[in-house]
Design a protein around this motif. Structure first.
Motif, PDB file in Angstrom:
ATOM      1  N   UNK A  46     -32.296 -93.301  17.217  1.00  0.00           N
ATOM      2  CA  UNK A  46     -31.044 -92.793  17.131  1.00  0.00           C
ATOM      3  C   UNK A  46     -30.329 -92.240  17.624  1.00  0.00           C
ATOM      4  N   UNK A  47     -29.121 -91.839  17.865  1.00  0.00           N
ATOM      5  CA  UNK A  47     -27.804 -92.040  18.573  1.00  0.00           C
ATOM      6  C   UNK A  47     -27.842 -90.434  17.754  1.00  0.00           C
ATOM      7  N   UNK A  48     -27.230 -90.422  16.772  1.00  0.00           N
ATOM      8  CA  UNK A  48     -27.691 -88.943  16.121  1.00  0.00           C
ATOM      9  C   UNK A  48     -27.505 -89.021  14.536  1.00  0.00           C
ATOM     10  N   UNK A  49     -27.951 -88.210  13.709  1.00  0.00           N
ATOM     11  CA  UNK A  49     -28.170 -88.450  12.472  1.00  0.00           C
ATOM     12  C   UNK A  49     -28.468 -87.136  11.127  1.00  0.00           C
ATOM     13  N   UNK A  50     -27.470 -87.224  10.093  1.00  0.00           N
ATOM     14  CA  UNK A  50     -27.601 -85.835   9.503  1.00  0.00           C
ATOM     15  C   UNK A  50     -28.373 -85.871   8.785  1.00  0.00           C
ATOM     16  N   UNK A  86     -16.188 -84.617  10.240  1.00  0.00           N
ATOM     17  CA  UNK A  86     -17.134 -84.943   9.406  1.00  0.00           C
ATOM     18  C   UNK A  86     -18.141 -83.166   8.671  1.00  0.00           C
ATOM     19  N   UNK A  87     -17.650 -83.210   7.771  1.00  0.00           N
ATOM     20  CA  UNK A  87     -18.589 -81.484   7.392  1.00  0.00           C
ATOM     21  C   UNK A  87     -20.440 -81.499   7.459  1.00  0.00           C
ATOM     22  N   UNK A  88     -20.159 -82.238   7.309  1.00  0.00           N
ATOM     23  CA  UNK A  88     -22.152 -82.811   7.549  1.00  0.00           C
ATOM     24  C   UNK A  88     -22.403 -82.166   8.840  1.00  0.00           C
ATOM     25  N   UNK A  89     -23.325 -81.537   9.036  1.00  0.00           N
ATOM     26  CA  UNK A  89     -24.176 -81.532  10.661  1.00  0.00           C
ATOM     27  C   UNK A  89     -24.912 -82.465  10.624  1.00  0.00           C
TER      28      UNK A  89
END
Length: 183
Positions: A46-50, A86-89
């Motif tokens: 994956x590229x990035x994920x929350x 985005x507020x999510x890490x």
């Protein structure tokens, strides 16, 4: 979707699953739980994920997911990223296995050197006190000397391990063991 595209997608997923399964299986070398290993292996493609995306993908509880991500961050196999707006890490898996290896093993080896050298130094002071204590028998003093010398010899290993870590961190090790080697 055409039958050909569906077949290709299925083969693509099967090929990824082979690698994911193997990565997850070998992560015990890094001292991680199977759940944490599965998380890293899944994130590798994956590229990035929350955290929410990870939980959905692996059907893990929020506390378990947070613990797994924290462990992967500690061993430098996952890092938190910033996404504007985005507020999510978001998190991204370290895909460079050289960097993963270097980060994890250097950290472990440095810990081994530090802990053992501290114990050796403290014990050697105690052995010197025993050797110098006139109240001890010659046998006790000789035994203390033997242990002192044994510990002194063991320092060679810890100095070597420290040098190994330094050569890995500096990249000098690749002069002796190049990354690209013929098969």
């Amino acid at each position: 979707m055409s039958e050909s595209t569906e077949g290709s997608n299925s083969r693509l997923e099967q090929a990824k699953d082979k690698v994911i399964g193997t990565i997850a299986e070998t992560m015990d070398l890094y001292g991680v739980t199977p759940a944490t290993a599965n998380l890293y292996a899944m994130m590798y493609f994956k590229d990035q994920m929350t955290l929410d995306e990870m939980r959905t993908e692996l059907e893990m509880s929020k506390p378990s997911m947070s613990t797994s991500v924290r462990r992967l961050q500690e061993i430098k196999m996952v890092k938190r990223t910033f996404t504007r707006g985005s507020r999510k890490h978001t998190y991204i898996a370290e895909k460079n296995f050289f960097r993963s290896f270097m980060g994890f093993y250097c950290q472990m080896w440095e810990r081994e050197v530090k802990m053992n050298m501290e114990a050796i130094e403290e014990s050697q002071k105690d052995f010197i006190d025993i050797i110098k204590d006139a109240a001890n028998t010659p046998e006790v003093a000789a035994e203390a000397q033997q242990y002192y010398d044994q510990l002194e010899e063991s320092k060679t290993y810890y100095h070597w391990l420290d040098d190994l870590v330094a050569s890995i961190r500096s990249g000098k090790i690749f002069e002796f063991l190049p990354k690209d080697q013929p098969d």
